[in-house]
Design a protein around this motif. Structure first.
Motif, PDB file in Angstrom:
ATOM      1  N   UNK B 214       7.819  30.991  30.108  1.00  0.00           N
ATOM      2  CA  UNK B 214       7.528  32.299  29.523  1.00  0.00           C
ATOM      3  C   UNK B 214       6.243  32.295  28.725  1.00  0.00           C
ATOM      4  N   UNK B 215       5.807  31.136  28.263  1.00  0.00           N
ATOM      5  CA  UNK B 215       4.646  31.147  27.381  1.00  0.00           C
ATOM      6  C   UNK B 215       3.604  30.085  27.707  1.00  0.00           C
ATOM      7  N   UNK B 216       4.006  29.000  28.348  1.00  0.00           N
ATOM      8  CA  UNK B 216       3.100  27.864  28.460  1.00  0.00           C
ATOM      9  C   UNK B 216       1.993  28.063  29.479  1.00  0.00           C
ATOM     10  N   UNK B 217       2.262  28.836  30.509  1.00  0.00           N
ATOM     11  CA  UNK B 217       1.263  28.965  31.562  1.00  0.00           C
ATOM     12  C   UNK B 217       0.804  30.404  31.689  1.00  0.00           C
ATOM     13  N   UNK B 218      -0.148  30.737  30.900  1.00  0.00           N
ATOM     14  CA  UNK B 218      -0.738  32.071  30.972  1.00  0.00           C
ATOM     15  C   UNK B 218      -1.836  32.043  32.025  1.00  0.00           C
ATOM     16  N   UNK B 219      -2.143  33.189  32.623  1.00  0.00           N
ATOM     17  CA  UNK B 219      -3.220  33.184  33.610  1.00  0.00           C
ATOM     18  C   UNK B 219      -4.537  32.757  32.976  1.00  0.00           C
ATOM     19  N   UNK B 220      -5.312  31.971  33.689  1.00  0.00           N
ATOM     20  CA  UNK B 220      -6.595  31.520  33.158  1.00  0.00           C
ATOM     21  C   UNK B 220      -7.717  32.463  33.556  1.00  0.00           C
ATOM     22  N   UNK B 221      -7.456  33.301  34.545  1.00  0.00           N
ATOM     23  CA  UNK B 221      -8.500  34.199  34.993  1.00  0.00           C
ATOM     24  C   UNK B 221      -8.359  35.567  34.366  1.00  0.00           C
ATOM     25  N   UNK B 222      -8.919  36.535  35.064  1.00  0.00           N
ATOM     26  CA  UNK B 222      -8.888  37.904  34.567  1.00  0.00           C
ATOM     27  C   UNK B 222      -7.486  38.449  34.602  1.00  0.00           C
ATOM     28  N   UNK B 223      -7.273  39.498  33.872  1.00  0.00           N
ATOM     29  CA  UNK B 223      -5.983  40.161  33.923  1.00  0.00           C
ATOM     30  C   UNK B 223      -5.062  39.549  32.904  1.00  0.00           C
ATOM     31  N   UNK B 224      -4.388  40.402  32.182  1.00  0.00           N
ATOM     32  CA  UNK B 224      -3.507  39.875  31.156  1.00  0.00           C
ATOM     33  C   UNK B 224      -2.063  40.079  31.569  1.00  0.00           C
ATOM     34  N   UNK B 225      -1.693  39.458  32.684  1.00  0.00           N
ATOM     35  CA  UNK B 225      -0.312  39.543  33.131  1.00  0.00           C
ATOM     36  C   UNK B 225       0.559  38.770  32.156  1.00  0.00           C
ATOM     37  N   UNK B 226       1.596  39.382  31.717  1.00  0.00           N
ATOM     38  CA  UNK B 226       2.480  38.694  30.797  1.00  0.00           C
ATOM     39  C   UNK B 226       3.890  38.609  31.334  1.00  0.00           C
ATOM     40  N   UNK B 227       4.167  39.300  32.408  1.00  0.00           N
ATOM     41  CA  UNK B 227       5.522  39.294  32.933  1.00  0.00           C
ATOM     42  C   UNK B 227       5.730  38.013  33.728  1.00  0.00           C
ATOM     43  N   UNK B 228       6.443  37.072  33.129  1.00  0.00           N
ATOM     44  CA  UNK B 228       6.541  35.770  33.782  1.00  0.00           C
ATOM     45  C   UNK B 228       7.471  35.775  34.990  1.00  0.00           C
ATOM     46  N   UNK B 229       7.962  36.946  35.379  1.00  0.00           N
ATOM     47  CA  UNK B 229       8.710  37.002  36.632  1.00  0.00           C
ATOM     48  C   UNK B 229       7.797  36.702  37.817  1.00  0.00           C
ATOM     49  N   UNK B 230       6.495  36.910  37.631  1.00  0.00           N
ATOM     50  CA  UNK B 230       5.561  36.698  38.732  1.00  0.00           C
ATOM     51  C   UNK B 230       4.907  35.326  38.684  1.00  0.00           C
ATOM     52  N   UNK B 231       5.418  34.506  37.787  1.00  0.00           N
ATOM     53  CA  UNK B 231       4.872  33.158  37.675  1.00  0.00           C
ATOM     54  C   UNK B 231       5.880  32.165  38.242  1.00  0.00           C
ATOM     55  N   UNK B 232       5.386  31.201  38.983  1.00  0.00           N
ATOM     56  CA  UNK B 232       6.234  30.111  39.444  1.00  0.00           C
ATOM     57  C   UNK B 232       5.516  28.808  39.127  1.00  0.00           C
ATOM     58  N   UNK B 233       6.291  27.861  38.617  1.00  0.00           N
ATOM     59  CA  UNK B 233       5.700  26.570  38.247  1.00  0.00           C
ATOM     60  C   UNK B 233       6.595  25.467  38.786  1.00  0.00           C
ATOM     61  N   UNK B 234       6.012  24.489  39.430  1.00  0.00           N
ATOM     62  CA  UNK B 234       6.815  23.375  39.937  1.00  0.00           C
ATOM     63  C   UNK B 234       5.989  22.103  39.923  1.00  0.00           C
ATOM     64  N   UNK B 235       6.658  20.995  39.682  1.00  0.00           N
ATOM     65  CA  UNK B 235       5.985  19.707  39.786  1.00  0.00           C
ATOM     66  C   UNK B 235       6.808  18.803  40.695  1.00  0.00           C
ATOM     67  N   UNK B 236       6.102  17.922  41.361  1.00  0.00           N
ATOM     68  CA  UNK B 236       6.766  16.878  42.149  1.00  0.00           C
ATOM     69  C   UNK B 236       6.259  15.557  41.609  1.00  0.00           C
ATOM     70  N   UNK B 237       6.933  15.000  40.606  1.00  0.00           N
ATOM     71  CA  UNK B 237       6.375  13.800  39.961  1.00  0.00           C
ATOM     72  C   UNK B 237       6.358  12.578  40.858  1.00  0.00           C
ATOM     73  N   UNK B 238       7.126  12.618  41.940  1.00  0.00           N
ATOM     74  CA  UNK B 238       7.182  11.425  42.782  1.00  0.00           C
ATOM     75  C   UNK B 238       6.118  11.443  43.876  1.00  0.00           C
ATOM     76  N   UNK B 239       5.380  12.540  43.986  1.00  0.00           N
ATOM     77  CA  UNK B 239       4.407  12.695  45.071  1.00  0.00           C
ATOM     78  C   UNK B 239       3.346  11.595  44.998  1.00  0.00           C
ATOM     79  N   UNK B 240       3.133  10.931  46.115  1.00  0.00           N
ATOM     80  CA  UNK B 240       2.098   9.900  46.197  1.00  0.00           C
ATOM     81  C   UNK B 240       0.847  10.562  46.769  1.00  0.00           C
ATOM     82  N   UNK B 241      -0.282  10.377  46.107  1.00  0.00           N
ATOM     83  CA  UNK B 241      -1.516  11.013  46.563  1.00  0.00           C
ATOM     84  C   UNK B 241      -2.361   9.960  47.257  1.00  0.00           C
ATOM     85  N   UNK B 242      -2.827  10.287  48.424  1.00  0.00           N
ATOM     86  CA  UNK B 242      -3.636   9.311  49.149  1.00  0.00           C
ATOM     87  C   UNK B 242      -4.635  10.017  50.063  1.00  0.00           C
TER      88      UNK B 242
END
Lengths: 435, 635
Positions: B214-242
């Motif tokens: 709800x608060x940690x990931x605000x848009x970095x670009x233009x537009x002041x969207x605040x409705x976090x229903x349109x935000x999705x955040x995911x991490x895959x900590x096990x992903x191997x990058x190569x």
């Protein structure tokens, strides 16, 4: 009789109070044998904390108590220890009074039968004397209050103790003949954990027997009373559920409590049969086996009611035992409730076939639970199969115990009608077999 | 000659901009001292020597160019016949770290003045902007997309803050346009498409590891969207990058890996490093200072830390060739600017290390609350490459480097407890600012199989209870969604704040375990976002030509700057069933149930009878014959 009971209560409360104050309490409250995801105190506190944060406790998968529990502990959370001790006390007193009432009934019936000369002559030693029956209620209360299983359950503040109190009060009201209170309490017990639903049949049978209404599907009086009792039961169930809805303003608790009980999503180990079975189940058979295992609890109600329609109190015992064996999240508190009834059947002792084996099995399992848990979870030198094996054995022991008592009960009834020393046609001593 | 001219005009732009805004420290490319200034001017003069007299004219011309750049598209349209609506910039920053490691940060920015989200109008002419990403943006109505793949963990305490932080593994966060009705559906499809584009396992992103902070990931670009229903955040900590992730990433660049800075991106060297992180950030930005029109910005970044100290036999020196096994020979011809910055802040007098070839161009930038000085190598100028037609930067340390300034904000995390039943997550956040307290947002996303007990949450700083002023907690649903915990914590000055929360480990179904279940399960990094009080005044005005590395996060106020710190991911062991047992368990449990069923069935259906032994076979046969004959049977 009041003095020994009071003394017993004081002793029981003292033991619990001491354990509450010791540092064992925290250890006990984490034991998977004592608390299940359904009734752990930690989860009750979590539910209250969620409510404080403005999050519905049912939005997550940690809290599975009914809304009544939230509201009870919303006010009583600071006196939780007291609440659980009182609940144990209530259960013990209710069981005490129930068994007292039951024994009076049994004795009266036995007297009538004796007077009408219905017992065979050699059965006199099977009859129960007032002297041996005198201490049975106290023994029942003692079996409940001083049972280590109950004590552990109470010290862990497992809400199982409260459910036991409700069931005990239901039994008391039934035996005292109050259909209204019995129906309401049964609805409350069902509301708490679904499974007591099966106690409807024995309660109905008891009332019918008490009112001398024969179980005859063509008789209107039978239907009248059955509908009346069912109406009280269903009506109070609807009222209680409706009240819960108004307490929280949503139906979220239905999937979160009853869906959770029936679909067994949490596979945390416990003393039951479900957890490992469904952890190892093939995905496409899961639904099928969940249905099979859940039906198992309700399945025995009708045949047992038919077989034991003259003996509703024993039927209650059987049902409670079956629930505690086959329910999805059993704890030792459930086991303690039906074990409290064992002194009431002390007259069956001579017909029990393998009580020694069963007691050894149950004692050994009770000791091995923590040992194998430690080896699996903490030491890492055993794996889940060890703990699973012991739950399997424990349930096997319980099944043996219950079926043994069932056997003994049926056999005693057989002897009471056919005589104790049966002879073959050729006059030699006969052995009794099930055919 | 053309390259020569453009190089000259760029120098002029920079020079004049320094005259025009002497206080603008962000974009300022000014001579650090008189000597350098003299050098710089003489450089201009010697370059201009060919053109001789029209130097002045050219300077004006280039200023014109700058003006129409800053005045927006309206001017440029009137001035230039075919305005390039897209432009590309590339940049490499090299920062010698105090630990002896080298931090190299590549940034490639493509700006495009178009609108992917316009209704009924399909964008089909692509020049610099990669078509694959453009189509994704318009198909899924993406407002902002940030994706990063990281191998290794950024050691904040030794390396300071990175320009663009990223957590180990893969991270994806997307703001959808607010016209999207089925956000979850779009998200699911988008992750699958991105998984194909980047050859990564992003298709493992599903509802069980997606959260809506709800608060940690605000848009970095233009537009002041605040409705976090349109935000999705995911991490895959096990992903191997190569390599297989690097190749598609390089293909998104206009010059590929053929020219420009991208020739340095050789996977055999990049992945032989302590830290490697590549990212793609797409967002709408202002086209100009006054923000009259919107442009889409694609920023591709690659950060890598080389451990040249241990592999270099204790010698602290590096060169481009040593790091990348390549040298630079040209700029990307499509790039409007192509520069290499080397951080020489700690070395004002040249006493610590020696950088060769020497460059007269210096630049100062305020980045992450610190004023840094950089040597600039402009690849669009031929003389940068010298006689050999190749640029191989070389840095030789003379002495031991001094102590590093401790980063003002730092966080770490670990699991406490033993056994496989319960545990406790400890997150420790350090505020190293000597006298300022500031608030931080802590975000934790914990998978459902660790059941958090929020009532056990404690926040202590300086051994005193520090109640968070804001807590947003969304409990997990088994197999449906993870826990999300966001807190606003005030960090006292010069303090250590410890956040603990207990959890219980769940036993999963045997099919839900990953291969090698005893390795453990990863829990993604927690994210600490904060506006950290700045030591120097941050520049809040936006200009086109500030270095890319200092312009990623928009600065809203002068006194503080935005920092995001990722903690370590956790590796948690769960209790496991015996995976070889399914048949045995099914058989054994069913046996016990059948024992119960059988004994009850026996007792329910049978009655007690006296056991009469059956007569012997001869007697039964005799009776059979007697029955047929009709004579009385034997007893």
């Amino acid at each position: 009789m009041a003095a020994p009971l009071t003394l017993l209560l004081i002793v029981a409360v003292t033991i619990r109070a001491v354990l509450f104050r010791s540092n064992l309490a925290e250890l006990i409250s984490e034991r998977v044998e004592v608390v299940s995801p359904l009734n752990a105190w930690k989860r009750v506190v979590e539910g209250l904390a969620l409510l404080d944060l403005g999050v519905s406790p049912y939005s997550g998968d940690v809290f599975h108590e009914t809304p009544f529990m939230i509201y009870l502990f919303h006010f009583l959370v600071d006196y939780a220890e007291l609440v659980f001790m009182i609940a144990d006390g209530i259960t013990a007193v209710a069981l005490y009074q129930s068994i007292q009432t039951y024994n009076k009934n049994v004795f009266r019936k036995q007297k009538y039968a004796l007077e009408s000369d219905r017992y065979p002559a050699d059965c006199l030693e099977l009859l129960r004397s007032p002297k041996e029956m005198f201490y049975i209620p106290l023994k029942v209360a003692m079996f409940y209050l001083l049972n280590p299983f109950t004590i552990l359950s109470c010290v862990a503040k497992s809400t199982c103790g409260l459910n036991n109190a409700i069931i005990a009060l239901f039994i008391l009201c039934t035996l005292k003949g109050s259909a209204l209170l019995s129906g309401i309490l049964l609805a409350l017990a069902t509301y708490q954990s679904i499974y007591p639903l099966t106690l409807f049949a024995p309660a109905l049978l008891f009332f019918l027997q008490r009112l001398y209404i024969p179980v005859n599907l063509r008789r209107s009086s039978f239907w009248f009373f059955t509908l009346q009792y069912a109406f009280i039961y269903v009506g109070s169930l609807v009222v209680i559920t409706g009240l819960s809805f108004f307490l929280l303003g949503s139906w979220d608790f239905i999937p979160s409590v009853y869906g959770f009980i029936l679909s067994v999503p949490d596979l945390t180990p416990n003393i039951g049969l479900f957890w490992y079975f469904f952890a190892e189940m093939f995905e496409h058979f899961r639904l099928f086996f969940i249905c099979v295992f859940q039906i198992n609890v309700f399945f025995y109600t009708i045949p047992l009611s038919i077989k034991l329609k003259e003996h509703p109190v024993f039927l209650i015992f059987m049902q409670i035992a079956i629930i505690s064996i086959f329910k999805s999240y059993p704890t030792v508190g459930d086991v303690a409730l039906y074990m409290a009834f064992l002194p009431a059947w002390s007259h069956l002792y001579r017909f029990l076939r393998n009580i020694f084996l069963v007691s050894c099995v149950l004692l050994a399992c009770a000791a091995l639970f923590p040992v194998l848990w430690h080896l699996w979870i903490y030491a890492g030198s055993a794996n889940s199969n060890f703990y699973y094996a012991i739950t399997l054995l424990f349930n096997f022991g319980q099944i043996l115990l219950v079926s043994d008592y069932f056997y003994a009960y049926l056999r005693r009834e057989h002897h009471l009608t056919h005589g104790l020393y049966l002879k073959k046609k050729d006059g030699t001593e006969a052995t009794l077999v099930l055919k | 000659m053309a390259a020569h001219r453009s190089g000259l005009s760029l120098v002029c732009i920079l020079f004049f901009s320094s005259l025009a805004h002497p206080s603008n420290c962000d974009t300022l490319e000014k001579a650090n001292d008189n000597k350098a200034e003299k050098l710089s001017i003489s450089e201009v003069n010697t370059n201009g020597g060919v053109a001789g007299e029209d130097l002045n004219e050219r300077q004006w011309l280039s200023t014109d160019v700058e003006v129409d750049k800053s005045d927006g598209s309206k001017n440029s349209e009137t001035l230039t016949p075919a305005p390039a609506k897209d432009q590309f910039q590339e940049e490499l920053v090299i920062r010698p770290l105090h630990s002896g490691d080298i931090y190299a940060s590549f940034q490639f920015r493509t700006l495009w003045d178009t609108d992917f989200l316009r209704e009924g109008q399909k964008v089909s002419h692509y020049r610099l902007f990669p078509k694959s990403l453009g189509q994704v943006l318009s198909k899924f109505s993406v407002r902002e997309l940030h994706i990063s793949f990281t191998q290794g963990f950024w050691r904040t305490m030794q390396w300071g803050q990175p320009f663009i932080p990223s957590p180990p593994g893969a991270e994806l966060w997307v703001w959808f346009h607010d016209t999207v009705s089925d956000v979850d559906g779009n998200w699911k499809e988008l992750t699958n498409v991105l998984s194909g584009i980047f050859c990564a396992s992003l298709n493992f992103i599903d509802l069980t590891n997606t959260v809506q902070p709800s608060a940690s990931f605000k848009p970095l670009g233009l537009g002041n969207a605040t409705d976090h229903r349109f935000l999705r955040y995911a991490t895959l900590p096990r992903e191997i990058v190569c390599t297989e992730n690097l190749t598609p990433w390089k293909k998104l660049l206009p010059c590929g890996s053929k020219a420009g800075l991208a020739v340095l991106l050789k996977s055999e060297k990049l992945f032989h490093s302590s830290f490697h992180s590549q990212a793609v950030h797409i967002r709408p930005v202002c086209q100009d200072e006054r923000c009259t029109s919107k442009a889409w910005e694609l920023r591709q970044t690659l950060n890598v830390v080389f451990d040249l100290y241990t592999s270099g036999q204790g010698k602290k020196e590096w060169s481009l060739f040593k790091m990348f096994s390549r040298t630079l020979t040209e700029a990307c011809p499509l790039a409007s600017s192509s520069k290499v910055y080397v951080d020489i802040t700690d070395n004002p007098e040249g006493e610590l290390f020696e950088l060769s070839p020497a460059t007269p161009l210096l630049s100062q930038a305020v980045v992450l609350g610190d004023r840094r000085t950089y040597s600039v190598f402009d690849l669009s100028r031929a003389e940068t490459f010298g006689q050999l037609r190749s640029l191989n930067l070389l840095l030789r340390w003379k002495g031991d480097s001094g102590d590093m300034l401790r980063p003002l904000l730092h966080a770490e995390r670990y699991v406490a407890g033993f056994g496989l039943q319960t545990g406790e997550i400890h997150t420790v956040i350090y505020n190293n600012h000597p006298y300022r307290a500031f608030p931080v947002l802590l975000m934790d996303s914990v998978p459902w199989y660790l059941q958090l007990y929020i009532h056990t949450l404690t926040v202590t700083s300086k051994s005193r209870d520090n109640k968070p002023s804001y807590i947003q907690y969304q409990p997990a649903k088994d197999r449906h969604r993870p826990h999300l915990l966001e807190m606003l914590i005030q960090l006292p000055p010069h303090s250590m704040t410890e956040v603990t929360v207990q959890f219980e480990r769940a036993l999963l179904k045997w099919t839900e375990y990953t291969p090698d279940p005893n390795h453990g399960f990863y829990v993604g990094s927690s994210v600490v976002s904060a506006l950290v009080p700045s030591m120097v005044a941050m520049s809040t005005n936006f200009t086109q030509d500030q270095p890319l590395f200092s312009s990623f996060v928009p600065v809203k106020e002068e006194s503080s700057y935005f920092v995001r710190v990722y903690t370590e991911p956790l590796l948690v062991n769960l209790p496991t069933p015996d995976f070889s047992m399914p048949y045995n368990v099914i058989c054994l449990t069913c046996t016990v149930v059948a024992v119960g069923y059988g004994s009850f069935y026996n007792l329910l259906t049978r009655t007690f009878q006296v056991d009469e032994p059956s007569p012997p076979l001869s007697k039964r046969l005799a009776n059979l014959i007697r029955r047929m004959r009709g004579v009385p049977l034997l007893a």
